[in-house]
Motif scaffolding. Structure first.
Motif, PDB file in Angstrom:
ATOM      1  N   SER A 197     -10.659 -11.881 -41.501  1.00  0.00           N
ATOM      2  CA  SER A 197      -9.504 -11.390 -42.767  1.00  0.00           C
ATOM      3  C   SER A 197      -9.477 -10.482 -43.216  1.00  0.00           C
ATOM      4  CB  SER A 197      -9.566 -12.911 -43.313  1.00  0.00           C
ATOM      5  OG  SER A 197     -10.472 -12.583 -44.391  1.00  0.00           O
ATOM      6  N   VAL A 198     -10.297 -10.335 -44.133  1.00  0.00           N
ATOM      7  CA  VAL A 198     -10.166  -8.919 -44.971  1.00  0.00           C
ATOM      8  C   VAL A 198     -10.162  -7.081 -44.150  1.00  0.00           C
ATOM      9  CG1 VAL A 198     -12.012  -9.636 -46.790  1.00  0.00           C
ATOM     10  CG2 VAL A 198     -12.809  -8.089 -45.035  1.00  0.00           C
ATOM     11  N   CYS A 199     -10.137  -7.199 -42.615  1.00  0.00           N
ATOM     12  CA  CYS A 199     -10.182  -6.318 -41.844  1.00  0.00           C
ATOM     13  C   CYS A 199      -8.840  -5.443 -42.104  1.00  0.00           C
ATOM     14  CB  CYS A 199     -10.559  -5.929 -40.805  1.00  0.00           C
ATOM     15  SG  CYS A 199     -10.502  -4.382 -39.441  1.00  0.00           S
ATOM     16  N   PRO A 200      -8.486  -4.139 -42.794  1.00  0.00           N
ATOM     17  CA  PRO A 200      -6.621  -4.313 -42.404  1.00  0.00           C
ATOM     18  C   PRO A 200      -5.983  -3.053 -40.997  1.00  0.00           C
ATOM     19  CG  PRO A 200      -7.725  -2.411 -43.701  1.00  0.00           C
ATOM     20  CD  PRO A 200      -9.252  -3.739 -43.005  1.00  0.00           C
ATOM     21  N   LEU A 201      -7.061  -3.121 -40.164  1.00  0.00           N
ATOM     22  CA  LEU A 201      -6.669  -3.145 -39.385  1.00  0.00           C
ATOM     23  C   LEU A 201      -7.087  -3.717 -37.648  1.00  0.00           C
ATOM     24  CD1 LEU A 201      -8.168   0.996 -38.959  1.00  0.00           C
ATOM     25  CD2 LEU A 201      -5.335   0.227 -39.540  1.00  0.00           C
ATOM     26  N   LYS A 202      -7.335  -5.135 -38.139  1.00  0.00           N
ATOM     27  CA  LYS A 202      -7.898  -5.929 -37.035  1.00  0.00           C
ATOM     28  C   LYS A 202      -8.585  -5.696 -36.250  1.00  0.00           C
ATOM     29  CE  LYS A 202      -3.108  -8.490 -37.575  1.00  0.00           C
ATOM     30  NZ  LYS A 202      -1.686  -9.009 -36.588  1.00  0.00           N
ATOM     31  N   ASN A 203      -9.893  -5.067 -36.564  1.00  0.00           N
ATOM     32  CA  ASN A 203     -10.904  -4.506 -35.668  1.00  0.00           C
ATOM     33  C   ASN A 203     -12.166  -5.449 -36.008  1.00  0.00           C
ATOM     34  OD1 ASN A 203     -11.554  -2.291 -34.729  1.00  0.00           O
ATOM     35  ND2 ASN A 203     -13.012  -1.738 -36.167  1.00  0.00           N
ATOM     36  N   GLY A 214     -14.117  -3.472 -33.092  1.00  0.00           N
ATOM     37  CA  GLY A 214     -13.863  -2.723 -32.536  1.00  0.00           C
ATOM     38  C   GLY A 214     -13.728  -1.394 -32.459  1.00  0.00           C
ATOM     39  N   LYS A 215     -12.988  -0.479 -31.844  1.00  0.00           N
ATOM     40  CA  LYS A 215     -12.798   1.167 -32.023  1.00  0.00           C
ATOM     41  C   LYS A 215     -11.998   1.676 -33.006  1.00  0.00           C
ATOM     42  CE  LYS A 215     -14.039   1.909 -27.697  1.00  0.00           C
ATOM     43  NZ  LYS A 215     -13.685   2.773 -25.794  1.00  0.00           N
ATOM     44  N   ASP A 216     -10.823   0.581 -33.532  1.00  0.00           N
ATOM     45  CA  ASP A 216     -10.185   0.791 -35.147  1.00  0.00           C
ATOM     46  C   ASP A 216     -10.969   0.027 -36.139  1.00  0.00           C
ATOM     47  OD1 ASP A 216      -8.261   2.032 -33.243  1.00  0.00           O
ATOM     48  OD2 ASP A 216      -7.505  -0.395 -33.006  1.00  0.00           O
ATOM     49  N   CYS A 217     -11.315   1.666 -36.414  1.00  0.00           N
ATOM     50  CA  CYS A 217     -12.250   1.355 -38.333  1.00  0.00           C
ATOM     51  C   CYS A 217     -11.515   2.615 -38.942  1.00  0.00           C
ATOM     52  CB  CYS A 217     -13.447   1.070 -37.819  1.00  0.00           C
ATOM     53  SG  CYS A 217     -14.205   0.728 -39.912  1.00  0.00           S
ATOM     54  N   THR A 218     -11.858   2.044 -40.474  1.00  0.00           N
ATOM     55  CA  THR A 218     -11.290   3.065 -41.348  1.00  0.00           C
ATOM     56  C   THR A 218     -12.253   3.411 -42.219  1.00  0.00           C
ATOM     57  OG1 THR A 218      -9.208   3.533 -42.803  1.00  0.00           O
ATOM     58  CG2 THR A 218      -9.569   1.074 -43.064  1.00  0.00           C
ATOM     59  N   HIS A 219     -13.526   2.802 -42.692  1.00  0.00           N
ATOM     60  CA  HIS A 219     -13.875   2.080 -42.944  1.00  0.00           C
ATOM     61  C   HIS A 219     -14.062   2.207 -44.379  1.00  0.00           C
ATOM     62  CE1 HIS A 219     -18.113   4.889 -41.640  1.00  0.00           C
ATOM     63  NE2 HIS A 219     -18.010   3.614 -40.978  1.00  0.00           N
ATOM     64  N   CYS A 220     -13.299   1.451 -44.554  1.00  0.00           N
ATOM     65  CA  CYS A 220     -12.632   0.540 -46.289  1.00  0.00           C
ATOM     66  C   CYS A 220     -13.847   0.149 -46.366  1.00  0.00           C
ATOM     67  CB  CYS A 220     -11.658  -0.226 -46.284  1.00  0.00           C
ATOM     68  SG  CYS A 220     -11.924  -1.997 -45.389  1.00  0.00           S
ATOM     69  N   MET A 221     -15.192  -0.738 -46.234  1.00  0.00           N
ATOM     70  CA  MET A 221     -16.055  -1.025 -46.299  1.00  0.00           C
ATOM     71  C   MET A 221     -15.705  -2.896 -46.979  1.00  0.00           C
ATOM     72  SD  MET A 221     -18.298   0.886 -45.373  1.00  0.00           S
ATOM     73  CE  MET A 221     -17.844   2.063 -44.358  1.00  0.00           C
ATOM     74  N   ALA A 222     -14.431  -3.050 -46.789  1.00  0.00           N
ATOM     75  CA  ALA A 222     -14.430  -3.942 -47.113  1.00  0.00           C
ATOM     76  C   ALA A 222     -15.098  -5.423 -46.538  1.00  0.00           C
ATOM     77  CB  ALA A 222     -12.904  -4.920 -46.514  1.00  0.00           C
ATOM     78  N   CYS A 223     -15.810  -5.679 -44.794  1.00  0.00           N
ATOM     79  CA  CYS A 223     -16.315  -6.708 -43.916  1.00  0.00           C
ATOM     80  C   CYS A 223     -17.385  -6.686 -44.649  1.00  0.00           C
ATOM     81  CB  CYS A 223     -16.409  -5.948 -42.999  1.00  0.00           C
ATOM     82  SG  CYS A 223     -16.822  -4.402 -42.911  1.00  0.00           S
ATOM     83  N   ILE A 224     -18.124  -5.238 -44.976  1.00  0.00           N
ATOM     84  CA  ILE A 224     -19.324  -5.587 -45.504  1.00  0.00           C
ATOM     85  C   ILE A 224     -19.511  -6.117 -46.609  1.00  0.00           C
ATOM     86  CG2 ILE A 224     -19.977  -3.332 -46.342  1.00  0.00           C
ATOM     87  CD1 ILE A 224     -22.237  -3.288 -45.283  1.00  0.00           C
TER      88      ILE A 224
END
Length: 250
Positions: A197-203, A214-224
């Motif tokens: 739910s916190v991934c801005p790119l639905k990755n 997946g392959k679309d990641c912006t390294h926002c670090m929200a998930c971890i």
């Protein structure tokens, strides 16, 4: 109108504190970015974009959103960038963006806040983060006064290193480091789906109850950083490090 994007809460806190100080509307860009919503927006007051610093420039997902979203009404735009160290020469690229959008660039303010990039750096425990946040409050409030008075942000001195970091280093950083290959879930995962739910790119998606990237990641670090069980790691680097989210946000 204040527009913000935030992975771990630093930029959210700065945006809301500025919004309260100048009595302006504050809008979270998360859902618009996640759903690729580029519908036009309108504001009578100057635009203020508050974002984290990714490799000495604004996040590319925010850059893309700004490039594709018409901003009507007031043509003036300010930028506020939270950072763990420096915003480099980000202003040069923001000026180009504003020229492309035919908007008036009113400057970029860097605000030093607790480090949240757990993929490469050490993140602070709350007792270490508090003094940094206390200092940041003064800078945020000074930023708000510039906005309240209708003044441009002061220009910062730019070094050769700043130019290199925001230029060639940023260009190399994304293809070399910004990917999700090193994220994985430990046995502590309880399949809550927070990372999804916190991934801005639905990755991030759940497969057999476990997150898969997946392959679309912006390294926002929200998930971890927002995993309630601290059950996500980034290779070996994140092991034993505190999961930082801004403690000033509810």
């Amino acid at each position: 109108m204040i527009l913000y994007f935030s992975g771990t809460g630093n930029s959210e806190y700065a945006a809301k504190r500025i919004g309260k100080a100048i009595d302006d509307e504050v809008v979270n860009l998360f859902e618009r970015i996640q759903s690729s919503d580029f519908a036009k927006m309108y504001s009578q007051r100057p635009w203020v974009v508050v974002v984290p610093t990714y490799a000495w420039r604004i996040p590319r997902i925010v850059q893309k959103w700004l490039e594709q979203t018409p901003l009507f009404g007031n043509s003036e735009i300010y930028f506020v960038m939270t950072c763990g160290g420096s915003i480099g020469n980000a202003g040069k690229y923001l000026q180009k963006l504003c020229a492309k959008k035919k908007m008036t660039y009113r400057g970029c303010m860097g605000i030093l806040m607790p480090e949240n990039y757990i993929a490469l750096f050490s993140t602070p425990a709350e007792e270490q983060a508090r003094p940094i946040l206390d200092q940041a409050k003064d800078v945020i409030d000074r930023t708000a006064r510039f906005l309240q008075n209708g003044e441009s942000f002061p220009k910062a001195d730019i070094s050769f290193g700043d130019k290199m970091n925001s230029g060639i280093v940023n260009d190399l950083f994304y293809p070399m480091f910004v990917h999700a290959k090193k994220f994985y879930a430990t046995d502590g995962c309880v399949s809550c789906g927070k990372c999804v739910s916190v991934c801005p790119l639905k990755n991030v998606r759940l497969e057999n109850g476990k997150p898969v990237w997946g392959k679309d990641c912006t390294h926002c670090m929200a998930c971890i950083s927002r995993c309630p069980k601290e059950a996500i790691e980034y290779g070996n680097h994140s092991k034993g490090l505190p999961r930082y989210t801004c403690p000033e946000n509810p």
